[in-house]
Structure formats: C-alpha cells, structure tokens
Design an enzyme around this catalytic site. Structure first.
Site, PDB file in Angstrom:
ATOM      1  N   HIS A   1       0.841  -1.203   0.000  1.00 39.27           N
ATOM      2  CA  HIS A   1       0.000   0.000   0.000  1.00 39.27           C
ATOM      3  C   HIS A   1       0.870   1.244   0.000  1.00 39.27           C
ATOM      4  O   HIS A   1       2.088   1.162   0.165  1.00 39.27           O
ATOM      5  CB  HIS A   1      -0.992  -0.006   1.159  1.00 39.27           C
ATOM      6  CG  HIS A   1      -0.399  -0.041   2.532  1.00 39.27           C
ATOM      7  ND1 HIS A   1       0.321  -1.110   3.019  1.00 39.27           N
ATOM      8  CD2 HIS A   1      -0.433   0.870   3.553  1.00 39.27           C
ATOM      9  CE1 HIS A   1       0.698  -0.865   4.258  1.00 39.27           C
ATOM     10  NE2 HIS A   1       0.261   0.324   4.612  1.00 39.27           N
TER      11      HIS A   1
ATOM     12  N   HIS B   1       1.303   3.918   1.946  1.00 39.08           N
ATOM     13  CA  HIS B   1       1.802   4.647   3.113  1.00 39.08           C
ATOM     14  C   HIS B   1       3.328   4.743   3.069  1.00 39.08           C
ATOM     15  O   HIS B   1       4.019   3.811   2.655  1.00 39.08           O
ATOM     16  CB  HIS B   1       1.353   3.973   4.406  1.00 39.08           C
ATOM     17  CG  HIS B   1      -0.104   4.191   4.703  1.00 39.08           C
ATOM     18  ND1 HIS B   1      -0.793   3.441   5.625  1.00 39.08           N
ATOM     19  CD2 HIS B   1      -0.999   5.090   4.202  1.00 39.08           C
ATOM     20  CE1 HIS B   1      -2.057   3.861   5.678  1.00 39.08           C
ATOM     21  NE2 HIS B   1      -2.200   4.858   4.816  1.00 39.08           N
TER      22      HIS B   1
ATOM     23  N   ASP C   1       5.704   4.487   5.113  1.00 40.17           N
ATOM     24  CA  ASP C   1       6.561   3.503   5.788  1.00 40.17           C
ATOM     25  C   ASP C   1       6.558   2.153   5.076  1.00 40.17           C
ATOM     26  O   ASP C   1       7.192   1.201   5.555  1.00 40.17           O
ATOM     27  CB  ASP C   1       6.165   3.338   7.262  1.00 40.17           C
ATOM     28  CG  ASP C   1       4.709   2.937   7.457  1.00 40.17           C
ATOM     29  OD1 ASP C   1       3.868   3.278   6.611  1.00 40.17           O
ATOM     30  OD2 ASP C   1       4.413   2.290   8.487  1.00 40.17           O
ATOM     31  N   HIS C   2       5.896   2.068   3.924  1.00 39.57           N
ATOM     32  CA  HIS C   2       5.924   0.858   3.098  1.00 39.57           C
ATOM     33  C   HIS C   2       6.423   1.136   1.681  1.00 39.57           C
ATOM     34  O   HIS C   2       6.943   0.227   1.035  1.00 39.57           O
ATOM     35  CB  HIS C   2       4.526   0.236   3.036  1.00 39.57           C
ATOM     36  CG  HIS C   2       4.038  -0.269   4.358  1.00 39.57           C
ATOM     37  ND1 HIS C   2       4.106  -1.589   4.739  1.00 39.57           N
ATOM     38  CD2 HIS C   2       3.504   0.395   5.417  1.00 39.57           C
ATOM     39  CE1 HIS C   2       3.621  -1.716   5.966  1.00 39.57           C
ATOM     40  NE2 HIS C   2       3.252  -0.524   6.395  1.00 39.57           N
TER      41      HIS C   2
ATOM     42  N   HIS D   1      -7.591  -1.122   5.201  1.00 38.04           N
ATOM     43  CA  HIS D   1      -6.563  -0.277   5.794  1.00 38.04           C
ATOM     44  C   HIS D   1      -6.303   0.918   4.879  1.00 38.04           C
ATOM     45  O   HIS D   1      -6.242   2.064   5.318  1.00 38.04           O
ATOM     46  CB  HIS D   1      -5.289  -1.080   6.030  1.00 38.04           C
ATOM     47  CG  HIS D   1      -4.185  -0.312   6.674  1.00 38.04           C
ATOM     48  ND1 HIS D   1      -4.222   0.072   7.998  1.00 38.04           N
ATOM     49  CD2 HIS D   1      -3.012   0.158   6.175  1.00 38.04           C
ATOM     50  CE1 HIS D   1      -3.124   0.751   8.279  1.00 38.04           C
ATOM     51  NE2 HIS D   1      -2.377   0.810   7.189  1.00 38.04           N
TER      52      HIS D   1
ATOM     53  N   ASP E   1      -0.441  -4.419   5.950  1.00 38.79           N
ATOM     54  CA  ASP E   1      -1.150  -3.964   7.145  1.00 38.79           C
ATOM     55  C   ASP E   1      -2.592  -4.452   7.152  1.00 38.79           C
ATOM     56  O   ASP E   1      -3.485  -3.801   7.707  1.00 38.79           O
ATOM     57  CB  ASP E   1      -1.110  -2.434   7.228  1.00 38.79           C
ATOM     58  CG  ASP E   1       0.255  -1.916   7.656  1.00 38.79           C
ATOM     59  OD1 ASP E   1       1.191  -2.734   7.787  1.00 38.79           O
ATOM     60  OD2 ASP E   1       0.404  -0.696   7.831  1.00 38.79           O
TER      61      ASP E   1
ATOM     62  N   HIS F   1       4.318  -5.060  10.193  1.00 31.48           N
ATOM     63  CA  HIS F   1       4.787  -4.428  11.428  1.00 31.48           C
ATOM     64  C   HIS F   1       5.031  -5.451  12.515  1.00 31.48           C
ATOM     65  O   HIS F   1       4.383  -6.495  12.569  1.00 31.48           O
ATOM     66  CB  HIS F   1       3.766  -3.403  11.946  1.00 31.48           C
ATOM     67  CG  HIS F   1       3.630  -2.178  11.105  1.00 31.48           C
ATOM     68  ND1 HIS F   1       4.399  -1.051  11.307  1.00 31.48           N
ATOM     69  CD2 HIS F   1       2.823  -1.910  10.055  1.00 31.48           C
ATOM     70  CE1 HIS F   1       4.062  -0.133  10.425  1.00 31.48           C
ATOM     71  NE2 HIS F   1       3.105  -0.629   9.641  1.00 31.48           N
TER      72      HIS F   1
END
Length: 282
Positions: A54, A56, A58-59, A110, A134, A173
């Site tokens: 996805h 975001h 942090d990915h 998400h 996530d 995570h």
C-alpha cells in the site's frame, strides 16, 4: 525461495525474496533503500522488482530512489498513490519471478488500494508465504483507515483465511506483543494466546522478529480471525461476525495506545523525506 526479514524504522518489516537458482530477488515494501541495498549486496542477488502492499510512506518510501538506482526496475501495486508504480495489479492476477509464483490478493480496508501477495514454488516442500502488509498481523489486523468492517471481514475470512493453513504469514509491522495482550483481554482463558504471548515477549527481549507465524496458528489466537467463537462474541456483546469484528477493532484502537507516536508535523516531515539521512543510518 528464501525470505530475508528486514527490520526498519520503528517497527516495520520489509522483505527480500530470493529465487535461489537464479539469485534474482523481489523486494516487498521497500521503505528504506540503504538497508535493502546492504542486504542485496550481502546476499549477492539482483533486484528485479518491488511489490508494494500500500501507499503509506513507511511501506513505499524507497520506491523512487530504487527505481533511479535500478533502471527498468518493475514496481507492482494496486494504488496509483504508490511512488514509481510501473505495473498496476488486480485481484487474482498471477506473476512469476523465475520459479516463484505470486498471486495478488486485493484486501481494501486499511487503505482503499491495499494488496497482499501470496507466493509459492511448484513442487517445493516449503510452505507458501503470504506478505500481508497492514491487513493481517500476528495476533491482529490493520486499522480501518479507508474501509469498513465488512471489507475487513471479507479480507480475513474469504480471501486470506481461505489460503492453505500452513501458509507462513509475513506482516508489515512488529506489533505482536501489543496484539496478544489485547487478545488475552478478549479471551483470558485461551491457552494458545498465553503461550504465544510468552514466546513473543521473549523474542522482543532478545530483539528478534516474531514473523513468520502460520495461518493455522492465527486461527488459534488472533481474535480477528475468531469472530465466530463464543468467548470473542461474549467480549464484544455481539453475535453477527461483522459486528464482532467492528467492535473488536474499536476496542483494539483504544487499548493501551503506545505512549509515543509521531505527531502530525513529524509525519509530514517523514513524507517529505526530511528525516531521510537519519532513517538510512538505522
């Protein structure tokens, strides 16, 4: 097929999947390029593609830099917000990387464009692998930022939950201890939750990852996969599975929130890449 688990940022995982006969590799959620490049050099492999679950930061944060470093690099995902995206994938689409097969599994909730990746090799004795981003965590599931409980119920029961039970789960995570503490609140008599939590705490103390789990294990201690079980329904006060899931997510969101989370200005700074040099040292 060899999976390298790479810990980055505060609690993220990115992965390098290596096709051992050709030494070609595919990255999943390439958030920190410098760390990924270190592993690529150490393993002596060639990066052929990135699979992004996805958009975001942090990915997907490292996609643009890696695309510059590796001309022709293919970047797969299901959301146009993903940086450096070259191939938009759809639910059920299958990809091949040497002997490795990848089935794309669309799991919106998400984020509206979340995609999981199910990988296997034909005639291999090794269990298949699920890179769940996530959507599904060890002992938990992702927050419903852009979707509904109905969507997550479908994701967990009809899409991911229908995969072979020996599937190894590699999530986005490291939040297993927090998830299982909540699971213990939901089912205080569940011995599997107690055992897995004790194990996860020990791993945490030794700074070791808790991934992968297996799908079969998740059905024993993950409350979000146990919405038809009587103790979980009793905790939520609901019997309809979707309503059980909805209530669980609300309760989990309010359960012992981490004391220190980045504030909105800090999140913007991450998005803008202002912390890049610091992140790459990690």
């Amino acid at each position: 097929m060899k999976v390298k688990v790479i810990s980055v940022l505060e609690d993220n995982y990115m992965y390098l999947v290596i096709e051992e006969s050709t030494r070609d590799a595919v990255a999943v959620d390439a958030a920190v390029p410098k760390r990924l490049l270190e592993i690529i050099r150490k393993e002596d492999v060639v990066l052929r593609a990135i699979l992004t679950t996805h958009h975001h930061w942090d990915h997907a944060r490292g996609n643009e830099e890696l695309a510059r470093l590796f001309p022709g690099l293919r970047v797969f995902g299901a959301d146009q917000r993903i940086g450096a995206l070259t191939h938009t994938v759809t639910h059920g689409q299958e990809l091949t990387f040497g002997a490795i097969w990848v089935r794309c599994l669309f799991t919106p909730c998400h984020t509206s464009g979340h995609m999981c990746y199910f990988m296997w090799e034909d005639e291999s004795p090794d269990a298949p692998a699920l890179f769940s981003g996530d959507t599904l965590f060890v002992g938990g599931c992702g927050q419903f930022f852009e979707g509904t409980a109905e969507q997550m119920y479908t994701n967990l029961t009809q899409i991911l939950g229908a995969l072979p039970k020996d599937t190894k789960v590699f999530c986005g995570h490291e939040c297993t201890v927090r998830n299982l503490k909540f699971a213990l609140k939901v089912e205080p008599e569940n011995e599997m939750v107690k055992e897995k939590l004790a194990w996860a705490k020990q791993r945490d103390e030794e700074d070791l990852p808790t991934v992968p789990s297996t799908l079969q294990e998740e059905f024993l201690y993950n409350p979000f996969l146990r919405v038809t079980e009587e103790p979980v329904q009793r905790f939520t006060g609901q019997t309809d599975p979707v309503e059980v899931l909805r209530t669980l997510r609300t309760e989990r969101d309010n359960f012992k929130k981490p004391k220190e989370r980045p504030n909105p200005p800090a999140m913007l700074a991450f998005d803008w890449g202002l912390f890049g040099p610091l992140l790459e040292k990690k």
